[in-house]
Design an enzyme around this catalytic site. Structure first.
Site, mmCIF file in Angstrom:
data_model
loop_
_atom_site.group_PDB
_atom_site.id
_atom_site.type_symbol
_atom_site.label_atom_id
_atom_site.label_comp_id
_atom_site.label_asym_id
_atom_site.label_seq_id
_atom_site.Cartn_x
_atom_site.Cartn_y
_atom_site.Cartn_z
ATOM 1 N N ASN A 237 14.149 3.629 -67.399
ATOM 2 C CA ASN A 237 13.345 2.473 -67.045
ATOM 3 C C ASN A 237 13.453 1.386 -68.108
ATOM 4 O OD1 ASN A 237 12.204 3.648 -64.648
ATOM 5 N ND2 ASN A 237 10.926 4.913 -65.969
ATOM 6 N N CYS B 86 16.062 7.579 -58.552
ATOM 7 C CA CYS B 86 15.892 6.232 -58.014
ATOM 8 C C CYS B 86 16.744 6.117 -56.761
ATOM 9 C CB CYS B 86 16.291 5.167 -59.029
ATOM 10 S SG CYS B 86 16.219 3.483 -58.369
ATOM 11 N N GLY B 87 16.091 5.914 -55.612
ATOM 12 C CA GLY B 87 16.827 5.830 -54.357
ATOM 13 C C GLY B 87 17.745 4.635 -54.291
ATOM 14 N N ASN B 88 17.272 3.469 -54.749
ATOM 15 C CA ASN B 88 18.110 2.272 -54.725
ATOM 16 C C ASN B 88 19.330 2.435 -55.621
ATOM 17 O OD1 ASN B 88 16.552 0.641 -52.915
ATOM 18 N ND2 ASN B 88 15.060 0.348 -54.546
ATOM 19 N N ASN C 283 9.896 12.195 -58.171
ATOM 20 C CA ASN C 283 9.021 11.420 -59.041
ATOM 21 C C ASN C 283 7.709 11.134 -58.308
ATOM 22 O OD1 ASN C 283 10.106 9.656 -57.175
ATOM 23 N ND2 ASN C 283 10.713 8.110 -58.632
ATOM 24 N N ASN D 70 4.090 5.982 -60.048
ATOM 25 C CA ASN D 70 4.478 4.773 -59.320
ATOM 26 C C ASN D 70 3.393 4.475 -58.293
ATOM 27 O OD1 ASN D 70 7.451 4.543 -60.273
ATOM 28 N ND2 ASN D 70 7.272 6.659 -59.584
ATOM 29 N N GLU E 165 6.162 -0.117 -60.462
ATOM 30 C CA GLU E 165 7.017 1.017 -60.807
ATOM 31 C C GLU E 165 6.723 1.512 -62.215
ATOM 32 O OE1 GLU E 165 11.730 2.297 -60.433
ATOM 33 O OE2 GLU E 165 10.987 0.455 -59.497
ATOM 34 N N ARG E 166 6.537 2.805 -62.305
ATOM 35 C CA ARG E 166 6.261 3.450 -63.582
ATOM 36 C C ARG E 166 7.349 3.101 -64.601
ATOM 37 N NH1 ARG E 166 6.782 9.989 -63.856
ATOM 38 N NH2 ARG E 166 8.783 9.356 -62.977
ATOM 39 N N CYS F 38 11.702 -0.240 -54.297
ATOM 40 C CA CYS F 38 11.779 1.103 -54.867
ATOM 41 C C CYS F 38 12.143 2.054 -53.731
ATOM 42 C CB CYS F 38 10.445 1.496 -55.497
ATOM 43 S SG CYS F 38 10.413 3.195 -56.129
ATOM 44 N N THR G 124 12.517 5.490 -53.697
ATOM 45 C CA THR G 124 11.616 6.632 -53.572
ATOM 46 C C THR G 124 10.234 6.167 -53.127
ATOM 47 O OG1 THR G 124 11.170 6.508 -55.957
ATOM 48 C CG2 THR G 124 12.837 8.099 -55.227
#
Length: 298
Positions: free
Chosen positions: A68, A77-79, A168, A210, A228-229, A237, A239
């Protein structure tokens, strides 16, 4: 002058990261690099740093590590996973259209959807595995501080803020559409920052969390904004979109038999919760630019 390495800036629905191929370049201090390079005024500018490398397990094709903007390491991270699929294929590092990506939350299977000329990746579907709702190390139950942020949807008296782990942790809060002047805005940056930051660090979440604010704006369509954390407000985001769709289905706001469209600041992702209990996320990935950057000291 320190050592310089090549980087690629990419984004998935506006969720932007710096990507480095660690098969070519060693990044000995990734946390420090993420902090320095993510700075939008004095660095490259991003939501964080993604390292693409050799897998540590035999069942994976590549490995992803993600840091991060504050230097903390994320599980998934899905993206970013969709961007990695595009990166690997279009840079000719693989000819596969199905890839297995090692992450800290397990191996994710990427299905690449190619353009008509078969040279470019138009979109990527990621098998995000099963959602979980009872993960003690991530969520220990609602604390008193969470109660003021319970703003139920007009359409249901039984909608509650919902914890969902996609590897996450996520906490999804459904807002009342009748009390929102502009669903495109949904929640102001100030409120998103103040409430999001407070909830991220709430005692209910031992690993921080998150935070998603969501509102139903059409059949199986939700407008969502993300805190986002470790990064703050982000354009999207992956996820978080999965968690929002899952929470909406769980609260009978959305229909599980159809894809749920999650519209975020940077774009829309399509989420399916299929019969195998896995969540499948489909969305775009895009190159922004490439360049050279100096390695920071640890």
């Amino acid at each position: 002058m320190g050592q310089k390495i090549r980087f690629t800036k990419m984004h998935g629905a506006g969720n932007d990261y710096i990507y480095v191929d660690t098969l070519k370049y060693d990044i000995p201090h990734p946390s420090a690099a993420s902090i320095a390079w993510s700075n939008r005024h004095m660095g490259i500018g991003s939501d964080g740093l993604v390292l693409i490398g050799k897998p540590t397990v035999k069942d994976a094709d590549y490995r992803m590590r993600i840091f991060n903007a504050d230097g903390s390491e994320a599980m998934m991270c899905g993206n970013a996973s969709r961007c990695i699929g595009k990166y690997l294929f279009e840079k000719k590092l693989t000819e596969k259209t199905e890839l297995r990506l090692e992450t800290l939350s397990g191996i994710k299977v990427l299905q690449l959807h190619l353009s008509a000329d078969t040279k470019h990746v138009d979109s990527v579907t990621v098998d995000m595995l099963e959602p979980k709702f009872d993960v003690k190390e991530q969520y220990q139950g609602a604390s008193p501080n969470l109660v003021p942020y319970h703003l139920p949807l007009e359409t249901s008296n039984d909608v509650h803020p919902t914890f969902v782990s996609m590897g996450n942790p996520h906490f999804v809060i459904f807002l009342d559409q009748s009390k929102i002047d502009d669903t495109k805005q949904l929640i102001t940056d100030t409120d998103l920052t103040v409430i999001g930051k407070a909830l991220e660090h709430d005692s209910a979440f031992p690993e921080r969390c998150n935070i998603e604010f969501a509102c139903l704006t059409g059949a199986n369509h939700l407008r969502t904004r993300v805190w986002e954390r470790g990064s703050g407000i982000t354009m999207a985001c992956g996820t978080g979109a999965c968690a929002t769709a899952t929470a909406a289905i769980k609260n009978n706001i959305a229909d599980r038999s159809k894809p749920v469209e999650i519209e975020m600041d940077g774009g829309t992702l399509s989420i399916e919760w299929k019969d195998d209990n896995h969540i499948y996320m489909t969305g775009p990935a895009a190159f922004a630019f490439e360049g050279e950057v100096e390695l920071p000291e640890g």
